[in-house]
Design a protein around this motif. Structure first.
Motif, PDB file in Angstrom:
ATOM      1  N   VAL A  85      29.435  23.431  40.034  1.00 25.13           N
ATOM      2  CA  VAL A  85      28.808  22.870  41.214  1.00 25.13           C
ATOM      3  C   VAL A  85      29.649  22.672  42.293  1.00 25.13           C
ATOM      4  O   VAL A  85      29.100  22.838  43.710  1.00 25.13           O
ATOM      5  CB  VAL A  85      27.937  21.491  40.625  1.00 25.13           C
ATOM      6  N   LEU A  86      30.851  22.156  42.088  1.00 26.12           N
ATOM      7  CA  LEU A  86      31.622  21.849  43.382  1.00 26.12           C
ATOM      8  C   LEU A  86      31.908  23.254  44.015  1.00 26.12           C
ATOM      9  O   LEU A  86      32.080  23.320  45.183  1.00 26.12           O
ATOM     10  CB  LEU A  86      32.951  21.147  42.743  1.00 26.12           C
ATOM     11  N   LEU A  87      32.167  24.451  43.415  1.00 29.96           N
ATOM     12  CA  LEU A  87      32.624  25.776  43.948  1.00 29.96           C
ATOM     13  C   LEU A  87      31.275  26.140  44.754  1.00 29.96           C
ATOM     14  O   LEU A  87      31.597  26.671  45.695  1.00 29.96           O
ATOM     15  CB  LEU A  87      32.965  26.681  42.700  1.00 29.96           C
ATOM     16  N   VAL A  88      30.041  25.818  44.055  1.00 29.90           N
ATOM     17  CA  VAL A  88      28.851  26.496  44.636  1.00 29.90           C
ATOM     18  C   VAL A  88      28.746  25.682  46.037  1.00 29.90           C
ATOM     19  O   VAL A  88      28.505  26.221  47.008  1.00 29.90           O
ATOM     20  CB  VAL A  88      27.931  26.517  43.954  1.00 29.90           C
ATOM     21  N   TYR A  89      28.866  24.369  46.160  1.00 36.10           N
ATOM     22  CA  TYR A  89      28.687  23.583  47.114  1.00 36.10           C
ATOM     23  C   TYR A  89      29.718  23.769  48.332  1.00 36.10           C
ATOM     24  O   TYR A  89      29.348  23.704  49.506  1.00 36.10           O
ATOM     25  CB  TYR A  89      28.747  22.052  46.829  1.00 36.10           C
ATOM     26  N   VAL A  90      30.957  23.990  47.988  1.00 35.60           N
ATOM     27  CA  VAL A  90      31.839  24.158  49.141  1.00 35.60           C
ATOM     28  C   VAL A  90      31.612  25.415  49.702  1.00 35.60           C
ATOM     29  O   VAL A  90      31.841  25.833  50.763  1.00 35.60           O
ATOM     30  CB  VAL A  90      33.270  24.294  48.264  1.00 35.60           C
ATOM     31  N   ASP A  91      31.203  26.576  49.065  1.00 36.28           N
ATOM     32  CA  ASP A  91      30.744  27.750  49.222  1.00 36.28           C
ATOM     33  C   ASP A  91      29.460  27.897  49.817  1.00 36.28           C
ATOM     34  O   ASP A  91      28.767  29.110  49.642  1.00 36.28           O
ATOM     35  CB  ASP A  91      31.239  29.135  48.486  1.00 36.28           C
ATOM     36  N   ARG A  92      28.496  26.815  49.917  1.00 36.51           N
ATOM     37  CA  ARG A  92      27.052  26.836  50.046  1.00 36.51           C
ATOM     38  C   ARG A  92      26.723  27.871  51.159  1.00 36.51           C
ATOM     39  O   ARG A  92      25.519  28.184  51.369  1.00 36.51           O
ATOM     40  CB  ARG A  92      26.663  25.493  50.445  1.00 36.51           C
TER      41      ARG A  92
END
Length: 364
Positions: free
Chosen positions: A41-48
């Protein structure tokens, strides 16, 4: 099992195996799965900015969208409404999120299968052990110093460890039994259901060695009610409790405090005599006290004529001293209580240990 392990459920049979609880393993893996989920989730949100949401007019992906995308991606559902559009996001999906997805699935499926398989294996092991060993076995109530010494003596004299069952509620006893390779039922031996789990109804002998005489008396009463034929050996701390213990069903009672006191007294009056008594009670070296069957070639002889030092003769379930006129001549079916070397020596043979024919084998 370490000594920090929580106290096991009372009445549960615990076979000697140092493994962690399946539920501990399940909890650990669930935490790992949540960590994978949160990290993705954190990885996707950072690269949203590299993702596009087809259901949003602006196409932007927020934090809730990141959680949604992560859950449907890791679970391989993949609705396709949110998709990586930039090269960086696609590379991250290919080389980071895809391996995480595989690890997530393997973790959950593997954990479920392992928990089920582990429980099944444990149930099978207990069932097989019950059928193979819980018949004419020995139950030892209390696994303190006296209990461990009793089990060690049994094992050293040829009793298989699998043929011994411990009953003790203490977590330290569970740890000690696991280390010694002995099966244990955790629970109070004064409770019928605990003794039934230990198979006391089918036991040939029961040894009771808890730290309190009151508990020993109650345990003996309960054992005798469940198994009228078992031979019960019990320990008491005080001599005055011996009659009560025998009335409770014990066949043999050992007074631990008096026995230690007598040994101390003998060692004080005669250090040599004290060392000899200690030698007799110590297994594996020097002298030992043993019981054996009468051999065919010994029938008709006097106890003093045998190579072993005979101290008593067991005839018709009664014990006679070697000088008693009743046993002046040994007869078929007699059993001998002897003092002999703990290990056979060239000049000190051990009759009855070389597959000789015994007098009871030729009675028919």
């Amino acid at each position: 099992m370490s000594r920090d392990t929580p106290e096991p459920a009372l009445g549960r049979i615990q076979l000697p195996e140092t493994t962690r609880s399946p539920w501990w393993e399940l909890g650990k893996r669930l935490l790992l799965a949540l960590a994978i989920l949160a990290g993705t989730v954190l990885l996707v949100y950072v690269d949203r900015r590299g993702y596009t949401d087809a259901n949003d007019p602006t196409g932007k992906v927020g934090f809730i969208d990141s959680i949604y995308y992560t859950t449907v991606t890791l679970s391989t559902t993949g609705y396709g409404d949110i998709a990586p559009t930039s090269e960086g996001a696609r590379l991250i999906n290919a080389f980071v999120i895809t391996p995480l997805r595989i690890a997530f699935l393997v973790l959950l499926i593997g954990t479920t299968l392992e928990v089920l398989a582990s429980q099944g294996r444990e149930m099978f092991r207990v069932s097989r052990w019950r059928k193979k060993y819980m018949d004419e076995h020995i139950v030892v109530v209390g696994y303190g110093t006296k209990g461990r010494s009793a089990v060690e003596t049994l094992v050293n004299n040829g009793k298989p460890r699998e043929g011994v069952m411990i009953v003790d509620p203490s977590p330290s006893a569970v740890a000690d039994a696991a280390g010694d390779g002995i099966a244990i039922v955790t629970g109070d031996a004064t409770r019928r259901q605990v003794l039934r789990r230990a198979g006391v109804e089918r036991a040939s002998q029961v040894i009771i060695t808890t730290d309190t005489d009151a508990t020993n008396v109650l345990a003996a009463l309960t054992v005798r009610q469940l198994n009228p034929d078992a031979y019960i050996v019990a320990a008491v701390r005080e001599e005055e409790n011996v009659p009560l213990m025998k009335q409770s069903g014990a066949d043999s009672v050992i007074t631990s405090a008096d026995a230690v006191g007598r040994l101390l007294g003998l060692s004080t009056l005669s250090p040599t005599l004290g060392s000899v008594m200690e030698d007799l009670m110590t297994y594996g070296d020097g002298l030992e006290v043993a019981e054996r069957e009468l051999l065919v070639n010994e029938v008709g002889k006097q106890p003093q004529q045998l190579p072993d030092q005979v101290i008593s003769v067991v005839r018709d379930e009664k014990v006679y001293r070697y000088f008693d006129p009743v046993v002046t001549q040994l007869a078929r079916g007699d059993r001998l209580v002897v003092v002999r070397p703990a290990r056979e020596l060239p000049w000190a043979p051990r009759p009855g240990t070389h597959n000789e024919t015994t007098s009871t084998e030729t009675e028919d």
